[in-house]
Design a protein around this motif. Structure first.
Motif, PDB file in Angstrom:
ATOM      1  N   ILE A  20       0.840  -1.200   0.000  1.00 26.37           N
ATOM      2  CA  ILE A  20       0.000   0.000   0.000  1.00 26.37           C
ATOM      3  C   ILE A  20       0.878   1.255   0.000  1.00 26.37           C
ATOM      4  O   ILE A  20       0.571   2.246  -0.668  1.00 26.37           O
ATOM      5  N   ILE A  21       2.004   1.219   0.728  1.00 28.90           N
ATOM      6  CA  ILE A  21       2.928   2.362   0.743  1.00 28.90           C
ATOM      7  C   ILE A  21       3.499   2.594  -0.650  1.00 28.90           C
ATOM      8  O   ILE A  21       3.532   3.720  -1.164  1.00 28.90           O
ATOM      9  N   VAL A  22       3.953   1.506  -1.285  1.00 29.29           N
ATOM     10  CA  VAL A  22       4.508   1.615  -2.642  1.00 29.29           C
ATOM     11  C   VAL A  22       3.419   2.042  -3.624  1.00 29.29           C
ATOM     12  O   VAL A  22       3.649   2.878  -4.510  1.00 29.29           O
ATOM     13  N   ALA A  23       2.210   1.483  -3.470  1.00 32.16           N
ATOM     14  CA  ALA A  23       1.106   1.821  -4.363  1.00 32.16           C
ATOM     15  C   ALA A  23       0.733   3.302  -4.246  1.00 32.16           C
ATOM     16  O   ALA A  23       0.379   3.942  -5.242  1.00 32.16           O
ATOM     17  N   SER A  24       0.830   3.858  -3.035  1.00 33.90           N
ATOM     18  CA  SER A  24       0.513   5.276  -2.844  1.00 33.90           C
ATOM     19  C   SER A  24       1.508   6.159  -3.599  1.00 33.90           C
ATOM     20  O   SER A  24       1.126   7.176  -4.192  1.00 33.90           O
ATOM     21  N   ALA A  25       2.782   5.764  -3.587  1.00 33.46           N
ATOM     22  CA  ALA A  25       3.788   6.508  -4.348  1.00 33.46           C
ATOM     23  C   ALA A  25       3.507   6.408  -5.841  1.00 33.46           C
ATOM     24  O   ALA A  25       3.634   7.393  -6.583  1.00 33.46           O
ATOM     25  N   LEU A  26       3.112   5.217  -6.286  1.00 28.16           N
ATOM     26  CA  LEU A  26       2.796   5.018  -7.702  1.00 28.16           C
ATOM     27  C   LEU A  26       1.574   5.839  -8.098  1.00 28.16           C
ATOM     28  O   LEU A  26       1.534   6.436  -9.179  1.00 28.16           O
ATOM     29  N   PHE A  27       0.581   5.884  -7.234  1.00 27.66           N
ATOM     30  CA  PHE A  27      -0.620   6.679  -7.502  1.00 27.66           C
ATOM     31  C   PHE A  27      -0.258   8.158  -7.631  1.00 27.66           C
ATOM     32  O   PHE A  27      -0.733   8.845  -8.548  1.00 27.66           O
ATOM     33  N   MET A  28       0.583   8.655  -6.718  1.00 29.53           N
ATOM     34  CA  MET A  28       0.982  10.063  -6.760  1.00 29.53           C
ATOM     35  C   MET A  28       1.692  10.386  -8.067  1.00 29.53           C
ATOM     36  O   MET A  28       1.416  11.411  -8.705  1.00 29.53           O
ATOM     37  N   GLU A  29       2.588   9.495  -8.496  1.00 28.90           N
ATOM     38  CA  GLU A  29       3.340   9.754  -9.724  1.00 28.90           C
ATOM     39  C   GLU A  29       2.440   9.703 -10.954  1.00 28.90           C
ATOM     40  O   GLU A  29       2.498  10.576 -11.826  1.00 28.90           O
ATOM     41  N   ASN A  30       1.570   8.668 -11.033  1.00 28.98           N
ATOM     42  CA  ASN A  30       0.694   8.536 -12.195  1.00 28.98           C
ATOM     43  C   ASN A  30      -0.320   9.658 -12.269  1.00 28.98           C
ATOM     44  O   ASN A  30      -0.633  10.166 -13.357  1.00 28.98           O
ATOM     45  N   MET A  31      -0.857  10.053 -11.136  1.00 26.52           N
ATOM     46  CA  MET A  31      -1.825  11.132 -11.125  1.00 26.52           C
ATOM     47  C   MET A  31      -1.168  12.451 -11.512  1.00 26.52           C
ATOM     48  O   MET A  31      -1.727  13.245 -12.276  1.00 26.52           O
ATOM     49  N   ASP A  32       0.056  12.673 -11.020  1.00 24.98           N
ATOM     50  CA  ASP A  32       0.758  13.923 -11.306  1.00 24.98           C
ATOM     51  C   ASP A  32       0.973  14.105 -12.807  1.00 24.98           C
ATOM     52  O   ASP A  32       0.793  15.202 -13.335  1.00 24.98           O
ATOM     53  N   GLU A 135       7.248 -13.666   0.373  1.00 24.38           N
ATOM     54  CA  GLU A 135       7.241 -15.067  -0.003  1.00 24.38           C
ATOM     55  C   GLU A 135       6.518 -15.243  -1.336  1.00 24.38           C
ATOM     56  O   GLU A 135       5.571 -14.518  -1.648  1.00 24.38           O
ATOM     57  N   LYS A 136       6.983 -16.218  -2.138  1.00 23.92           N
ATOM     58  CA  LYS A 136       6.401 -16.421  -3.455  1.00 23.92           C
ATOM     59  C   LYS A 136       4.901 -16.704  -3.380  1.00 23.92           C
ATOM     60  O   LYS A 136       4.138 -16.326  -4.265  1.00 23.92           O
ATOM     61  N   SER A 137       4.472 -17.358  -2.312  1.00 22.29           N
ATOM     62  CA  SER A 137       3.053 -17.676  -2.167  1.00 22.29           C
ATOM     63  C   SER A 137       2.196 -16.419  -2.012  1.00 22.29           C
ATOM     64  O   SER A 137       0.993 -16.432  -2.275  1.00 22.29           O
ATOM     65  N   GLU A 138       2.824 -15.295  -1.577  1.00 25.61           N
ATOM     66  CA  GLU A 138       2.099 -14.048  -1.361  1.00 25.61           C
ATOM     67  C   GLU A 138       2.375 -13.014  -2.445  1.00 25.61           C
ATOM     68  O   GLU A 138       1.794 -11.927  -2.427  1.00 25.61           O
ATOM     69  N   LEU A 139       3.254 -13.348  -3.406  1.00 26.55           N
ATOM     70  CA  LEU A 139       3.757 -12.346  -4.339  1.00 26.55           C
ATOM     71  C   LEU A 139       2.662 -11.797  -5.249  1.00 26.55           C
ATOM     72  O   LEU A 139       2.558 -10.575  -5.450  1.00 26.55           O
ATOM     73  N   VAL A 140       1.840 -12.687  -5.813  1.00 23.14           N
ATOM     74  CA  VAL A 140       0.797 -12.228  -6.728  1.00 23.14           C
ATOM     75  C   VAL A 140      -0.164 -11.282  -6.015  1.00 23.14           C
ATOM     76  O   VAL A 140      -0.550 -10.232  -6.534  1.00 23.14           O
ATOM     77  N   ARG A 141      -0.557 -11.638  -4.789  1.00 24.57           N
ATOM     78  CA  ARG A 141      -1.476 -10.789  -4.027  1.00 24.57           C
ATOM     79  C   ARG A 141      -0.848  -9.436  -3.723  1.00 24.57           C
ATOM     80  O   ARG A 141      -1.508  -8.387  -3.819  1.00 24.57           O
ATOM     81  N   MET A 142       0.434  -9.448  -3.354  1.00 25.02           N
ATOM     82  CA  MET A 142       1.121  -8.190  -3.038  1.00 25.02           C
ATOM     83  C   MET A 142       1.210  -7.284  -4.272  1.00 25.02           C
ATOM     84  O   MET A 142       0.924  -6.088  -4.206  1.00 25.02           O
ATOM     85  N   LEU A 143       1.625  -7.865  -5.411  1.00 29.89           N
ATOM     86  CA  LEU A 143       1.801  -7.053  -6.614  1.00 29.89           C
ATOM     87  C   LEU A 143       0.475  -6.561  -7.166  1.00 29.89           C
ATOM     88  O   LEU A 143       0.424  -5.543  -7.874  1.00 29.89           O
ATOM     89  N   SER A 144      -0.606  -7.282  -6.868  1.00 29.60           N
ATOM     90  CA  SER A 144      -1.911  -6.863  -7.377  1.00 29.60           C
ATOM     91  C   SER A 144      -2.308  -5.496  -6.836  1.00 29.60           C
ATOM     92  O   SER A 144      -3.061  -4.755  -7.487  1.00 29.60           O
ATOM     93  N   TYR A 145      -1.810  -5.149  -5.649  1.00 26.62           N
ATOM     94  CA  TYR A 145      -2.132  -3.843  -5.074  1.00 26.62           C
ATOM     95  C   TYR A 145      -1.511  -2.696  -5.886  1.00 26.62           C
ATOM     96  O   TYR A 145      -1.974  -1.564  -5.813  1.00 26.62           O
ATOM     97  N   LEU A 146      -0.455  -2.999  -6.650  1.00 24.32           N
ATOM     98  CA  LEU A 146       0.195  -1.954  -7.436  1.00 24.32           C
ATOM     99  C   LEU A 146      -0.581  -1.608  -8.691  1.00 24.32           C
ATOM    100  O   LEU A 146      -0.393  -0.537  -9.268  1.00 24.32           O
ATOM    101  N   THR A 147      -1.434  -2.511  -9.176  1.00 26.63           N
ATOM    102  CA  THR A 147      -2.175  -2.233 -10.403  1.00 26.63           C
ATOM    103  C   THR A 147      -3.286  -1.219 -10.183  1.00 26.63           C
ATOM    104  O   THR A 147      -3.664  -0.491 -11.103  1.00 26.63           O
ATOM    105  N   ILE A 148      -3.811  -1.151  -8.965  1.00 22.96           N
ATOM    106  CA  ILE A 148      -4.953  -0.271  -8.709  1.00 22.96           C
ATOM    107  C   ILE A 148      -4.587   1.202  -8.902  1.00 22.96           C
ATOM    108  O   ILE A 148      -5.250   1.915  -9.662  1.00 22.96           O
TER     109      ILE A 148
END
Length: 472
Positions: A20-32, A135-148
């Motif tokens: 969520i922290i990384v996604a917030s930075a991505l949101f700020m950059e994309n919105m800007d 962990e690889k078992s959690e990777l897809v779920r974690m990265l999915s938060y970056l797409t939003i």
């Protein structure tokens, strides 16, 4: 080290804090990046500049991304992921403050370059933190938060930028980044792990110098040929010196075991078609965020807010297509989708060229929505195809090279769109931009997008089959 799976609760649900922290930075950059595009005419008027000159504010940011993205991974390995992520966020915030206080075109362009330096480090390093601490078992779920945020930023950005520019002052566009950055710095200090690579690869300093100055001067030369910011002789000199330096990089990369940008990857046909063909396609598409708001405001007399509300339909279409792209590729295969969709995208640009001041807004929204769907499908297909046959050991190099090419293509798109617009105005002999100028510019970039067929037609029938059901 902080637990990367640390959760926080909101509305009765648990969410992992790190992505969520990384996604917030991505949101700020994309919105800007989308906020500023809608506000360019207002900024140009306040700075007493030709609106086309503000292309430099877009290209300088993109060139900065292209220069610094390739070294983001090495920087994180050398200084630690938390340190680089926080530094990048601080640089992005500083660039935003400088943009807000800029009173000249040169100062504004320089501030945008500083912003790009922060953006180039912030998102790749944030993604790297997640990859290395999950962990690889959690990777897809974690990265999915970056797409939003990547999808929502372009939807919210144009209306927000138009609203601020219409009812407040454009400088507030950049001030809103400050509290977000301060919160991000605090959260990063507490919850982002300090990840380093144990075995650090030698940094290709000559390659970085040659590619950075070569690409930077080349893009600066192209962008300033319209006698904006520097004289024509200076722009031509930038082009020539940049070309010589980049040629020097080509010579260097061929003789270095681990070059900064591994150009030998272009020998692989799927990577070459996805990246080189994508470069030509993205030049045409990269002009849209620049041309469309100018067309709505300068050509049709709409306010920035009205313009933003219309143009965000493109991003909504892109968001809608994300759910259908995989099924379309599985059904038809990469080659047929890419070739057929290239014609459809070019047709969608021709439809935008047919807009007039009397075109109903509902029809504009429908056309922009469908165009956004088509372009999203093409981007998804090109991005996936580029990595279809890349071996895992080369994936990091392929990602860096593809990212650089994409940013350069977007910058070239703005430059080409501006050149077409200026050429039309000069040839038709009028002082102000007319709707016809924008129509001709859109037809020009549509033709450039079609040139990507040169690479796509050479794809084998089963290109990318490993990523689909393998029947094509």
């Amino acid at each position: 080290m902080p637990d990367p799976l640390l959760q926080f609760r909101l509305f009765g649900r648990s969410f992992p804090l790190l992505p969520i922290i990384v996604a917030s930075a991505l949101f700020m950059e994309n919105m800007d990046s989308t906020v500023i595009a809608t506000s360019l005419p207002v900024i140009a008027r306040d700075l007493l500049e030709d609106p086309v000159a503000l292309k430099l504010a877009l290209t300088s940011y993109l060139v900065s991304l292209a220069i610094f993205i390739p070294i983001s991974g090495w920087m994180a390995d050398r200084f630690g992921s938390r340190t680089v992520f926080q530094s990048a966020m601080a640089v992005f915030m500083a660039g935003s403050i400088l943009c807000a206080f800029s009173s000249t075109l040169g100062g504004f362009v320089a501030a945008r370059f500083v912003q790009g330096m922060g953006g180039a480090m912030m998102i790749p390093v944030g993604r790297l933190v997640i990859l290395r601490s999950t962990e690889k078992s959690e990777l897809v779920r974690m990265l999915s938060y970056l797409t939003i945020p990547a999808l929502l930023g372009p939807v919210i950005g144009p209306p927000l930028g138009g609203f601020i520019s219409t009812y407040f002052h454009w400088r507030w566009i950049f001030f809103i980044n400050v509290p977000i950055s301060i919160l991000g710095l605090y959260l990063a200090a507490r919850f982002v792990p300090q990840v380093r690579e144990a075995r650090l690869q030698a940094f290709d300093l000559p390659g970085f110098a040659l590619s950075a100055f070569g690409l930077g001067l080349l893009m600066t030369g192209f962008a300033t040929l319209g006698r904006h910011l520097v004289s024509t002789p200076v722009a031509v000199a930038c082009l020539l010196i940049g070309a010589l330096l980049f040629a020097g990089y080509l010579w260097h990369a061929a003789r270095t075991p681990a070059p900064l940008l591994e150009l030998k990857l272009f020998r692989q046909i799927s990577f070459r078609s996805g990246v080189a063909g994508g470069f030509l396609f993205r030049i045409g598409i990269g002009a849209i965020p620049f041309l469309l708001p100018l067309m709505m405001q300068l050509g049709f007399g709409l306010s920035p807010f009205e313009s933003g509300m219309l143009t965000c339909a493109t991003a909504v279409g892109a968001l809608f297509m994300k759910t259908a792209a995989a099924s379309i590729l599985n059904r038809w295969g990469f080659r047929r989708v890419l070739i057929g969709n290239t014609f459809l995208v070019a047709a969608s640009l021709a439809v935008i060229a047919s807009f007039t001041v009397h075109t109903p807004h509902v029809l504009m929204i429908v056309a922009l929505f469908l165009g956004g769907c088509l372009r999203s499908l093409q981007f998804t297909s090109l991005n996936s195809l580029s990595y279809a046959d890349i071996e895992p050991a080369k994936m990091s190099q392929a990602t860096s090279l593809a990212s650089v090419v994409q940013q350069l293509a977007a910058g070239m798109g703005v430059t080409v769109g501006a050149a077409a617009l200026q050429s039309s105005r000069a040839l038709l002999g009028h002082a102000d931009f007319l709707p016809l100028d924008f129509s001709l510019a859109f037809l020009c970039v549509a033709a450039i997008s079609l040139c990507s067929l040169y690479f796509l037609l050479r794809l084998p029938a089963n290109a990318g089959a490993a990523l689909t059901n393998g029947e094509h």
